[in-house]
Structures are given as structure tokens and as C-alpha cells.
Design a protein around this motif. Structure first.
Motif, PDB file in Angstrom:
ATOM      1  N   TYR A  62       0.844  -1.204   0.000  1.00  0.00           N
ATOM      2  CA  TYR A  62       0.000   0.000   0.000  1.00  0.00           C
ATOM      3  C   TYR A  62       0.876   1.250   0.000  1.00  0.00           C
ATOM      4  O   TYR A  62       0.590   2.215  -0.722  1.00  0.00           O
ATOM      5  CB  TYR A  62      -0.937   0.011   1.210  1.00  0.00           C
ATOM      6  N   MET A  63       1.927   1.246   0.798  1.00  0.00           N
ATOM      7  CA  MET A  63       2.836   2.399   0.845  1.00  0.00           C
ATOM      8  C   MET A  63       3.510   2.614  -0.500  1.00  0.00           C
ATOM      9  O   MET A  63       3.689   3.746  -0.950  1.00  0.00           O
ATOM     10  CB  MET A  63       3.899   2.200   1.925  1.00  0.00           C
ATOM     11  N   TRP A  64       3.912   1.524  -1.151  1.00  0.00           N
ATOM     12  CA  TRP A  64       4.611   1.648  -2.426  1.00  0.00           C
ATOM     13  C   TRP A  64       3.688   2.096  -3.551  1.00  0.00           C
ATOM     14  O   TRP A  64       4.145   2.632  -4.554  1.00  0.00           O
ATOM     15  CB  TRP A  64       5.262   0.323  -2.800  1.00  0.00           C
ATOM     16  N   SER A  65       2.373   1.904  -3.381  1.00  0.00           N
ATOM     17  CA  SER A  65       1.440   2.330  -4.429  1.00  0.00           C
ATOM     18  C   SER A  65       1.118   3.820  -4.338  1.00  0.00           C
ATOM     19  O   SER A  65       0.506   4.368  -5.253  1.00  0.00           O
ATOM     20  CB  SER A  65       0.143   1.519  -4.348  1.00  0.00           C
ATOM     21  N   GLN A  66       1.541   4.461  -3.265  1.00  0.00           N
ATOM     22  CA  GLN A  66       1.280   5.892  -3.093  1.00  0.00           C
ATOM     23  C   GLN A  66       2.123   6.710  -4.066  1.00  0.00           C
ATOM     24  O   GLN A  66       3.336   6.555  -4.133  1.00  0.00           O
ATOM     25  CB  GLN A  66       1.605   6.333  -1.663  1.00  0.00           C
TER      26      GLN A  66
ATOM     27  N   ALA B  67       6.364  -3.274  -7.635  1.00  0.00           N
ATOM     28  CA  ALA B  67       5.357  -2.548  -6.858  1.00  0.00           C
ATOM     29  C   ALA B  67       5.828  -1.125  -6.568  1.00  0.00           C
ATOM     30  O   ALA B  67       5.032  -0.182  -6.589  1.00  0.00           O
ATOM     31  CB  ALA B  67       5.070  -3.281  -5.548  1.00  0.00           C
ATOM     32  N   MET B  68       7.126  -0.960  -6.317  1.00  0.00           N
ATOM     33  CA  MET B  68       7.668   0.376  -6.069  1.00  0.00           C
ATOM     34  C   MET B  68       7.541   1.272  -7.302  1.00  0.00           C
ATOM     35  O   MET B  68       7.231   2.452  -7.196  1.00  0.00           O
ATOM     36  CB  MET B  68       9.148   0.282  -5.670  1.00  0.00           C
ATOM     37  N   CYS B  69       7.780   0.699  -8.479  1.00  0.00           N
ATOM     38  CA  CYS B  69       7.725   1.475  -9.732  1.00  0.00           C
ATOM     39  C   CYS B  69       6.304   1.632 -10.258  1.00  0.00           C
ATOM     40  O   CYS B  69       6.077   2.448 -11.147  1.00  0.00           O
ATOM     41  CB  CYS B  69       8.556   0.787 -10.808  1.00  0.00           C
ATOM     42  N   GLY B  70       5.380   0.837  -9.743  1.00  0.00           N
ATOM     43  CA  GLY B  70       4.022   0.884 -10.256  1.00  0.00           C
ATOM     44  C   GLY B  70       3.892   0.168 -11.593  1.00  0.00           C
ATOM     45  O   GLY B  70       3.076   0.533 -12.433  1.00  0.00           O
ATOM     46  N   VAL B  71       4.724  -0.850 -11.789  1.00  0.00           N
ATOM     47  CA  VAL B  71       4.744  -1.594 -13.038  1.00  0.00           C
ATOM     48  C   VAL B  71       4.096  -2.949 -12.809  1.00  0.00           C
ATOM     49  O   VAL B  71       4.340  -3.601 -11.796  1.00  0.00           O
ATOM     50  CB  VAL B  71       6.206  -1.782 -13.521  1.00  0.00           C
ATOM     51  N   ASN B  72       3.301  -3.373 -13.757  1.00  0.00           N
ATOM     52  CA  ASN B  72       2.652  -4.667 -13.703  1.00  0.00           C
ATOM     53  C   ASN B  72       3.523  -5.686 -14.434  1.00  0.00           C
ATOM     54  O   ASN B  72       4.223  -5.343 -15.390  1.00  0.00           O
ATOM     55  CB  ASN B  72       1.280  -4.564 -14.377  1.00  0.00           C
TER      56      ASN B  72
ATOM     57  N   MET C  16      10.621   8.069  -4.995  1.00  0.00           N
ATOM     58  CA  MET C  16      11.279   6.786  -5.224  1.00  0.00           C
ATOM     59  C   MET C  16      12.392   6.568  -4.208  1.00  0.00           C
ATOM     60  O   MET C  16      12.646   5.449  -3.794  1.00  0.00           O
ATOM     61  CB  MET C  16      11.834   6.722  -6.652  1.00  0.00           C
ATOM     62  N   GLU C  17      13.038   7.658  -3.767  1.00  0.00           N
ATOM     63  CA  GLU C  17      14.098   7.524  -2.757  1.00  0.00           C
ATOM     64  C   GLU C  17      13.532   7.009  -1.431  1.00  0.00           C
ATOM     65  O   GLU C  17      14.147   6.194  -0.762  1.00  0.00           O
ATOM     66  CB  GLU C  17      14.802   8.870  -2.544  1.00  0.00           C
ATOM     67  N   THR C  18      12.346   7.481  -1.055  1.00  0.00           N
ATOM     68  CA  THR C  18      11.704   7.014   0.175  1.00  0.00           C
ATOM     69  C   THR C  18      11.327   5.537   0.058  1.00  0.00           C
ATOM     70  O   THR C  18      11.554   4.753   0.978  1.00  0.00           O
ATOM     71  CB  THR C  18      10.451   7.856   0.476  1.00  0.00           C
TER      72      THR C  18
ATOM     73  N   LYS D  23      12.692   3.343  -1.938  1.00  0.00           N
ATOM     74  CA  LYS D  23      13.932   2.577  -1.955  1.00  0.00           C
ATOM     75  C   LYS D  23      14.490   2.435  -0.545  1.00  0.00           C
ATOM     76  O   LYS D  23      14.992   1.377  -0.168  1.00  0.00           O
ATOM     77  CB  LYS D  23      14.957   3.252  -2.857  1.00  0.00           C
ATOM     78  N   GLY D  24      14.391   3.495   0.258  1.00  0.00           N
ATOM     79  CA  GLY D  24      14.847   3.430   1.641  1.00  0.00           C
ATOM     80  C   GLY D  24      14.093   2.386   2.435  1.00  0.00           C
ATOM     81  O   GLY D  24      14.686   1.643   3.225  1.00  0.00           O
ATOM     82  N   MET D  25      12.775   2.307   2.237  1.00  0.00           N
ATOM     83  CA  MET D  25      11.980   1.279   2.910  1.00  0.00           C
ATOM     84  C   MET D  25      12.394  -0.112   2.446  1.00  0.00           C
ATOM     85  O   MET D  25      12.508  -1.035   3.255  1.00  0.00           O
ATOM     86  CB  MET D  25      10.487   1.493   2.646  1.00  0.00           C
ATOM     87  N   TYR D  26      12.626  -0.244   1.150  1.00  0.00           N
ATOM     88  CA  TYR D  26      13.028  -1.538   0.597  1.00  0.00           C
ATOM     89  C   TYR D  26      14.361  -1.985   1.188  1.00  0.00           C
ATOM     90  O   TYR D  26      14.501  -3.114   1.653  1.00  0.00           O
ATOM     91  CB  TYR D  26      13.109  -1.437  -0.928  1.00  0.00           C
ATOM     92  N   VAL D  27      15.345  -1.091   1.185  1.00  0.00           N
ATOM     93  CA  VAL D  27      16.689  -1.441   1.649  1.00  0.00           C
ATOM     94  C   VAL D  27      16.720  -1.687   3.156  1.00  0.00           C
ATOM     95  O   VAL D  27      17.449  -2.554   3.639  1.00  0.00           O
ATOM     96  CB  VAL D  27      17.699  -0.343   1.240  1.00  0.00           C
ATOM     97  N   SER D  28      15.931  -0.948   3.912  1.00  0.00           N
ATOM     98  CA  SER D  28      16.000  -1.069   5.371  1.00  0.00           C
ATOM     99  C   SER D  28      15.037  -2.104   5.957  1.00  0.00           C
ATOM    100  O   SER D  28      15.245  -2.536   7.096  1.00  0.00           O
ATOM    101  CB  SER D  28      15.734   0.293   6.019  1.00  0.00           C
ATOM    102  N   ILE D  29      14.025  -2.518   5.206  1.00  0.00           N
ATOM    103  CA  ILE D  29      13.051  -3.469   5.757  1.00  0.00           C
ATOM    104  C   ILE D  29      13.058  -4.798   5.003  1.00  0.00           C
ATOM    105  O   ILE D  29      13.234  -5.862   5.601  1.00  0.00           O
ATOM    106  CB  ILE D  29      11.624  -2.870   5.758  1.00  0.00           C
ATOM    107  N   VAL D  30      12.899  -4.755   3.700  1.00  0.00           N
ATOM    108  CA  VAL D  30      12.729  -5.986   2.921  1.00  0.00           C
ATOM    109  C   VAL D  30      14.045  -6.748   2.784  1.00  0.00           C
ATOM    110  O   VAL D  30      14.097  -7.963   3.026  1.00  0.00           O
ATOM    111  CB  VAL D  30      12.132  -5.677   1.527  1.00  0.00           C
ATOM    112  N   VAL D  31      15.123  -6.053   2.413  1.00  0.00           N
ATOM    113  CA  VAL D  31      16.404  -6.732   2.186  1.00  0.00           C
ATOM    114  C   VAL D  31      16.900  -7.428   3.456  1.00  0.00           C
ATOM    115  O   VAL D  31      17.266  -8.612   3.392  1.00  0.00           O
ATOM    116  CB  VAL D  31      17.453  -5.752   1.608  1.00  0.00           C
TER     117      VAL D  31
END
Length: 152
Positions: free
Chosen positions: A17-21, A68-73, A26-28, A30-38
């Protein structure tokens, strides 16, 4: 490895949901991706013996997050390299896992010989093993990564 992949899917689902906003940069994202998902995906990767199927599943979870971050299907058929470029992610998740494996291998090689971890690393198992082909061990995985990088 499979448990980590499942945990990574849970985390990426919670962040979808956050990534669809559109208001988040994109930096924010990416920060969530690097600090939480990875870190969730790669927790304990130093001790993994990764086969091809697990590597594909790891990369599938990674690309799902990045799409999901890029909004690409996925139906838009945009290449993974292009999606990584759009997101600003240079290394794939499997490259990061290999780096963690090699980092731990370097620690083990430099470790003091009196430590229990070093003794377990250098030990040879005793007894009989079961029938069939032996499973790939951690040392074979390290050799494989080193060979692929041209260091062995």
C-alpha cells in the motif's frame, strides 16, 4: 531459505500500500526496501547453501517488490534490469546474499584457531552417511561462488 522467502513476501505485502502511493518519492520507497525488505530476506544468508530454485524464488520476491515500487505490472513485460535502474537498485538480492556468504567466509578464514566456530568449520563429520548423492555443503557453495567470480 524458504522461511526467509516467505517472511520477505509477508513484509512486501504489508508495504504494498505504501509503495502504491504516488506522493512518496522513489528515494523514500527505496529506503523502505533497503531497510526493511532486504534484511528480512537475507537474515542468516551467511550460512545458506542456495540452490538454483531458491535463488530464482529470492529474485522473484525482489522483482515483485521493485515492480510494486515502480508501479509496473508484470504483464507490461519490462525487463528486470530496467526496473532495477528505475528504482536505483544496483545489486540483485542474490548478489547481496553471495557477498554475505563471502564476508562470513573471510571472517572464518581469519578467525583464531582456538574458537569453537573455527573448530566446527574445520571439522570433518564421522560415521556413515545415507545412500544417494551427498547434499551440497556450505564449503561447496563457497567454492561455487568463488569460482563464478573467478577468484578460485
Amino acid at each position: 531459505v524458504n522461511h526467509r522467502i516467505d517472511e520477505g513476501k509477508k513484509v512486501s505485502g504489508a508495504l504494498r500500500y505504501m509503495w502504491s502511493q504516488k506522493t512518496l518519492s522513489m528515494e523514500t520507497k527505496k529506503g523502505m526496501y533497503v531497510s526493511i525488505v532486504v534484511p528480512t530476506l537475507l537474515y542468516g544468508c551467511e550460512a545458506w547453501v542456495v540452490n538454483a530454485a531458491a535463488r530464482r524464488r529470492l529474485e522473484a520476491v525482489e522483482m515483485s517488490c521493485l515492480r510494486a515500487m515502480c508501479g509496473v505490472n508484470i504483464m507490461q513485460k519490462i525487463r528486470s534490469v530496467e526496473i532495477r535502474r528505475r528504482c536505483g537498485v544496483n545489486k540483485s538480492i542474490s548478489q547481496r546474499a553471495e557477498e554475505g556468504l563471502l564476508r562470513w567466509f573471510g571472517h572464518l578464514e581469519r578467525m583464531d584457531q582456538s574458537r569453537m566456530t573455527w573448530k566446527a568449520y574445520k571439522s570433518i563429520g564421522e560415521g556413515k552417511r545415507g545412500r544417494g548423492r551427498p547434499r551440497k555443503g556450505w564449503k561447496e557453495g563457497v567454492k561455487e561462488v568463488l569460482w563464478a567470480r573467478g577468484k578460485c
